[in-house]
Design a protein around this motif. Structure first.
Motif, PDB file in Angstrom:
ATOM      1  N   MET A   1       5.123  15.173   7.883  1.00  0.00           N
ATOM      2  CA  MET A   1       6.296  14.305   7.953  1.00  0.00           C
ATOM      3  C   MET A   1       6.016  12.903   8.458  1.00  0.00           C
ATOM      4  SD  MET A   1       9.224  16.981   9.075  1.00  0.00           S
ATOM      5  CE  MET A   1      10.562  15.828   9.145  1.00  0.00           C
ATOM      6  N   ALA A   2       4.807  12.649   8.924  1.00  0.00           N
ATOM      7  CA  ALA A   2       4.521  11.276   9.345  1.00  0.00           C
ATOM      8  C   ALA A   2       3.340  10.715   8.576  1.00  0.00           C
ATOM      9  CB  ALA A   2       4.270  11.223  10.851  1.00  0.00           C
ATOM     10  N   CYS A   3       2.981  11.356   7.461  1.00  0.00           N
ATOM     11  CA  CYS A   3       1.885  10.913   6.601  1.00  0.00           C
ATOM     12  C   CYS A   3       0.592  10.702   7.396  1.00  0.00           C
ATOM     13  CB  CYS A   3       2.272   9.685   5.798  1.00  0.00           C
ATOM     14  SG  CYS A   3       3.522  10.037   4.550  1.00  0.00           S
ATOM     15  N   GLN A   4       0.059  11.799   7.885  1.00  0.00           N
ATOM     16  CA  GLN A   4      -1.209  11.747   8.612  1.00  0.00           C
ATOM     17  C   GLN A   4      -2.371  11.538   7.646  1.00  0.00           C
ATOM     18  OE1 GLN A   4       0.804  14.484   8.683  1.00  0.00           O
ATOM     19  NE2 GLN A   4       2.009  13.858  10.450  1.00  0.00           N
TER      20      GLN A   4
ATOM     21  N   PHE B   1       1.979   6.220  13.983  1.00  0.00           N
ATOM     22  CA  PHE B   1       1.896   5.143  12.983  1.00  0.00           C
ATOM     23  C   PHE B   1       0.966   5.669  11.890  1.00  0.00           C
ATOM     24  CE2 PHE B   1       0.917   0.303  12.424  1.00  0.00           C
ATOM     25  CZ  PHE B   1       1.821   0.238  11.388  1.00  0.00           C
ATOM     26  N   CYS B   2       1.545   5.872  10.691  1.00  0.00           N
ATOM     27  CA  CYS B   2       0.853   6.571   9.611  1.00  0.00           C
ATOM     28  C   CYS B   2      -0.389   5.814   9.129  1.00  0.00           C
ATOM     29  CB  CYS B   2       1.816   6.747   8.438  1.00  0.00           C
ATOM     30  SG  CYS B   2       2.302   5.170   7.706  1.00  0.00           S
ATOM     31  N   TYR B   3      -1.107   6.461   8.172  1.00  0.00           N
ATOM     32  CA  TYR B   3      -2.341   5.840   7.660  1.00  0.00           C
ATOM     33  C   TYR B   3      -2.079   4.521   6.929  1.00  0.00           C
ATOM     34  CZ  TYR B   3      -0.999   7.629   3.101  1.00  0.00           C
ATOM     35  OH  TYR B   3      -0.315   7.877   1.949  1.00  0.00           O
ATOM     36  N   ALA B   4      -0.842   4.301   6.461  1.00  0.00           N
ATOM     37  CA  ALA B   4      -0.507   3.014   5.829  1.00  0.00           C
ATOM     38  C   ALA B   4      -0.167   2.024   6.945  1.00  0.00           C
ATOM     39  CB  ALA B   4       0.651   3.181   4.859  1.00  0.00           C
ATOM     40  N   GLN B   5      -1.186   1.583   7.645  1.00  0.00           N
ATOM     41  CA  GLN B   5      -0.968   0.767   8.852  1.00  0.00           C
ATOM     42  C   GLN B   5      -0.747  -0.687   8.446  1.00  0.00           C
ATOM     43  OE1 GLN B   5      -2.709   1.386  12.485  1.00  0.00           O
ATOM     44  NE2 GLN B   5      -1.952   3.458  12.292  1.00  0.00           N
ATOM     45  N   ARG B   6       0.511  -1.074   8.399  1.00  0.00           N
ATOM     46  CA  ARG B   6       0.858  -2.439   8.018  1.00  0.00           C
ATOM     47  C   ARG B   6       1.026  -3.272   9.284  1.00  0.00           C
ATOM     48  NH1 ARG B   6       4.219   0.440   4.373  1.00  0.00           N
ATOM     49  NH2 ARG B   6       4.846   1.426   6.302  1.00  0.00           N
ATOM     50  N   ARG B   7      -0.006  -4.011   9.640  1.00  0.00           N
ATOM     51  CA  ARG B   7       0.079  -4.935  10.785  1.00  0.00           C
ATOM     52  C   ARG B   7      -0.853  -6.116  10.540  1.00  0.00           C
ATOM     53  NH1 ARG B   7      -4.908  -3.756  13.291  1.00  0.00           N
ATOM     54  NH2 ARG B   7      -5.292  -1.549  13.590  1.00  0.00           N
TER      55      ARG B   7
ATOM     56  N   MET C   1       0.819  -1.216   0.000  1.00  0.00           N
ATOM     57  CA  MET C   1       0.000   0.000   0.000  1.00  0.00           C
ATOM     58  C   MET C   1       0.850   1.263   0.000  1.00  0.00           C
ATOM     59  SD  MET C   1      -1.560  -0.004   3.864  1.00  0.00           S
ATOM     60  CE  MET C   1      -1.736  -1.791   4.073  1.00  0.00           C
ATOM     61  N   CYS C   2       2.155   1.150   0.356  1.00  0.00           N
ATOM     62  CA  CYS C   2       3.055   2.300   0.221  1.00  0.00           C
ATOM     63  C   CYS C   2       4.363   1.807  -0.373  1.00  0.00           C
ATOM     64  CB  CYS C   2       3.311   2.972   1.563  1.00  0.00           C
ATOM     65  SG  CYS C   2       4.406   4.413   1.393  1.00  0.00           S
ATOM     66  N   ALA C   3       4.962   2.653  -1.241  1.00  0.00           N
ATOM     67  CA  ALA C   3       6.232   2.272  -1.868  1.00  0.00           C
ATOM     68  C   ALA C   3       7.336   2.123  -0.830  1.00  0.00           C
ATOM     69  CB  ALA C   3       6.629   3.325  -2.905  1.00  0.00           C
ATOM     70  N   ASP C   4       7.249   2.919   0.246  1.00  0.00           N
ATOM     71  CA  ASP C   4       8.193   2.728   1.352  1.00  0.00           C
ATOM     72  C   ASP C   4       7.595   1.659   2.270  1.00  0.00           C
ATOM     73  OD1 ASP C   4       9.796   2.702   3.536  1.00  0.00           O
ATOM     74  OD2 ASP C   4       9.823   4.865   3.833  1.00  0.00           O
ATOM     75  N   THR C   5       8.107   0.464   2.178  1.00  0.00           N
ATOM     76  CA  THR C   5       7.510  -0.635   2.957  1.00  0.00           C
ATOM     77  C   THR C   5       8.064  -0.689   4.380  1.00  0.00           C
ATOM     78  OG1 THR C   5       9.104  -2.123   1.924  1.00  0.00           O
ATOM     79  CG2 THR C   5       6.906  -2.050   0.964  1.00  0.00           C
TER      80      THR C   5
HETATM   81  S1  SF4 Z   1       4.971   7.542   6.656  1.00  0.00           S
HETATM   82 FE1  SF4 Z   1       3.698   5.796   6.005  1.00  0.00          FE
HETATM   83  S2  SF4 Z   1       2.562   6.445   4.170  1.00  0.00           S
HETATM   84 FE2  SF4 Z   1       4.262   7.916   4.525  1.00  0.00          FE
HETATM   85  S3  SF4 Z   1       5.946   7.162   3.241  1.00  0.00           S
HETATM   86 FE3  SF4 Z   1       6.252   6.281   5.288  1.00  0.00          FE
HETATM   87  S4  SF4 Z   1       5.206   4.300   5.231  1.00  0.00           S
HETATM   88 FE4  SF4 Z   1       4.461   5.471   3.455  1.00  0.00          FE
END
Ligand code: SF4
Length: 309
Positions: A184-187, A273-279, A63-67
Motif C-alpha cells: 500500500m505504500a509502493c515499497q 516515502f515510496c520508491y518514486a522519490q520526488r524531491r 516517474m509515477c502517474a500519481d504525481t
Molecule cells: S505510493 Fe508512490 S509509486 Fe505508488 S502510486 Fe503513490 S506516488 Fe506512485
C-alpha cells in the motif's frame, strides 16, 4: 535581494526535476537491492522500477502517474531579503504549482474535501503547503519541492516511557506489516520516524525525516544512528519485498528525528516515502544565482539545536 521572478523560475524548474528525475542516492540503493534480491518476482519488480526511472528521464514525463501532492520546504537565511516579502513568496509558489500542473503535466490531485471541487491546478485551501525553517548567518534561501502521495504509509501511536525502544520497534514492525504486506505504500520505501514532541510535531518530523534526508544519511546522535541501523535490519528481515511481494528487502533507509516530549509520553509518527522519490532542492542566492542539488540539507545543526543559543 532575492527577486520574485527568480523564485518563480526556480520553483517551476524544481517541480519539473522532482517529478521526473529520480535522486541518485535512491536509484543506487534500488540497484543494490535488485542485485541482492533472491526472490525472482521481487527482483523482476525492482528491475521494472529501475527501467521506469530511466523511461521517465528519457521521455521527460513523471516517474509515477500519481504525481502526489506538491509541497514546499523553505529554509530562509536570517539575512535574506525576498522581494514582496513572505506573502509574495507564498503567492509565487502557488503560481509555480499551477503553472507546472499544466506544463509537466502533474495530475490535479487536490480537491475540496466536501464538495470535491477541483481547480485543476493543485492549488486550494492549504494547498500547496509550505513549511519553513530558518538559518543563521545566511542571506540565501533553500527551496525544496516534494511530491508525496497522501493516502497511505502514515501512522501515529502514543507510546509511554516504559514502552521504550522495544515498544518503538513493535510499532515500527506493526506499521510495516499494515502497509507492506498489501503493497500500500509502493515499497521499497524510506521510513521516517519522528519521536517525541507532540502529536503534530512527531508526525511532521516523521514526514521530514522520510522526505528530506538522503539514503545513507545517519542521525548525528550516535544512539539514534544505531537505532536507525537496527530498524533497517529489522524491516529488511521481516520477509517483505517490493510492492507487497515476499522478498529480501523493502526498506531503502530509516531516518529517525527526535524532539523533546512531555515527561509522561513518547509520541511516535511514522511515514513512508515510496520508491518514486520526488524531491529536489535549489539554493537561491542574494545575487539571484540558482544552484540545484539533490540533498535537501534540511536538518542542519541549527534546526536540531537543543539549547537557548
Ligand atoms: S505510493 Fe508512490 S509509486 Fe505508488 S502510486 Fe503513490 S506516488 Fe506512485
Amino acid at each position: 535581494m532575492i527577486k520574485a521572478g527568480t523564485i518563480l523560475e526556480a520553483a517551476r524548474e524544481l517541480n519539473i526535476k522532482a517529478a521526473i528525475e529520480i535522486p541518485k542516492d535512491v536509484q543506487r540503493k534500488v540497484e543494490q537491492m535488485a542485485a541482492g534480491e533472491t526472490n525472482h518476482l521481487s527482483r523482476y519488480v525492482l528491475e521494472k522500477i529501475l527501467q521506469n526511472y530511466e523511461a521517465a528521464i528519457k521521455d521527460r514525463s513523471p516517474m509515477c502517474a500519481d504525481t502526489g501532492l506538491p509541497r514546499y520546504y523553505a529554509k530562509i537565511g536570517n539575512d535574506a531579503v525576498i522581494e514582496g516579502g513572505m506573502v509574495n513568496l507564498e503567492r509565487v509558489l502557488r503560481q509555480a504549482t499551477a503553472d507546472t500542473t499544466t506544463s509537466i503535466p502533474l495530475r490535479p490531485n487536490r480537491v475540496h474535501p466536501f464538495s470535491r471541487k477541483d481547480h485543476n491546478n493543485n492549488v486550494g485551501i492549504h494547498a500547496p503547503t509550505v513549511d519553513y525553517t530558518f538559518e543563521p548567518d545566511a542571506d540565501w534561501m533553500d527551496m525544496t519541492v516534494v511530491h508525496k502521495g497522501g493516502l497511505f504509509g502514515g501512522e501515529y501511536r502514543m507510546l509511554f516511557p516504559a514502552d521504550g525502544i522495544p515498544g518503538l520497534k513493535r510499532f515500527f514492525l506493526d506499521s510495516l506489516a499494515e502497509f507492506l504486506r498489501r503493497g500500500m505504500a509502493c515499497q521499497p520505501a524510506v521510513i521516517g520516524v519522528g519521536v517525541g514532541g507532540t502529536k503534530d510535531v512527531c508526525v511532521r518530523l516523521s514526514k521530514e525525516a522520510a522526505c528530506l534526508r538522503i539514503v545513507g544519511d545517519r542521525n548525528p546522535d550516535p544512539d539514534i544512528a544505531k537505532l536507525e541501523e537496527e530498524l533497517i535490519e529489522l524491516g529488511n528481515n521481516a520477509g517483505f519485498g517490493p510492492m507487497g511481494f515476499p522478498g529480501d528487502a523493502s526498506v531503502l533507509d530509516v531516518h529517525i528525528e527526535a524532539a523533546y516530549a512531555h515527561t509522561g509520553g513518547m509520541p511516535v509518527g511514522i511515514q513512508q516515502f515510496c520508491y518514486a522519490q520526488r524531491r529536489k532542492t535549489a539554493r537561491i542566492f542574494s545575487d539571484n544565482r540558482v544552484e540545484f542539488r539533490e540533498d535537501p540539507q534540511w536538518f542542519t545543526p541549527y534546526y536540531r539545536r537543543d539549547t537557548i543559543d
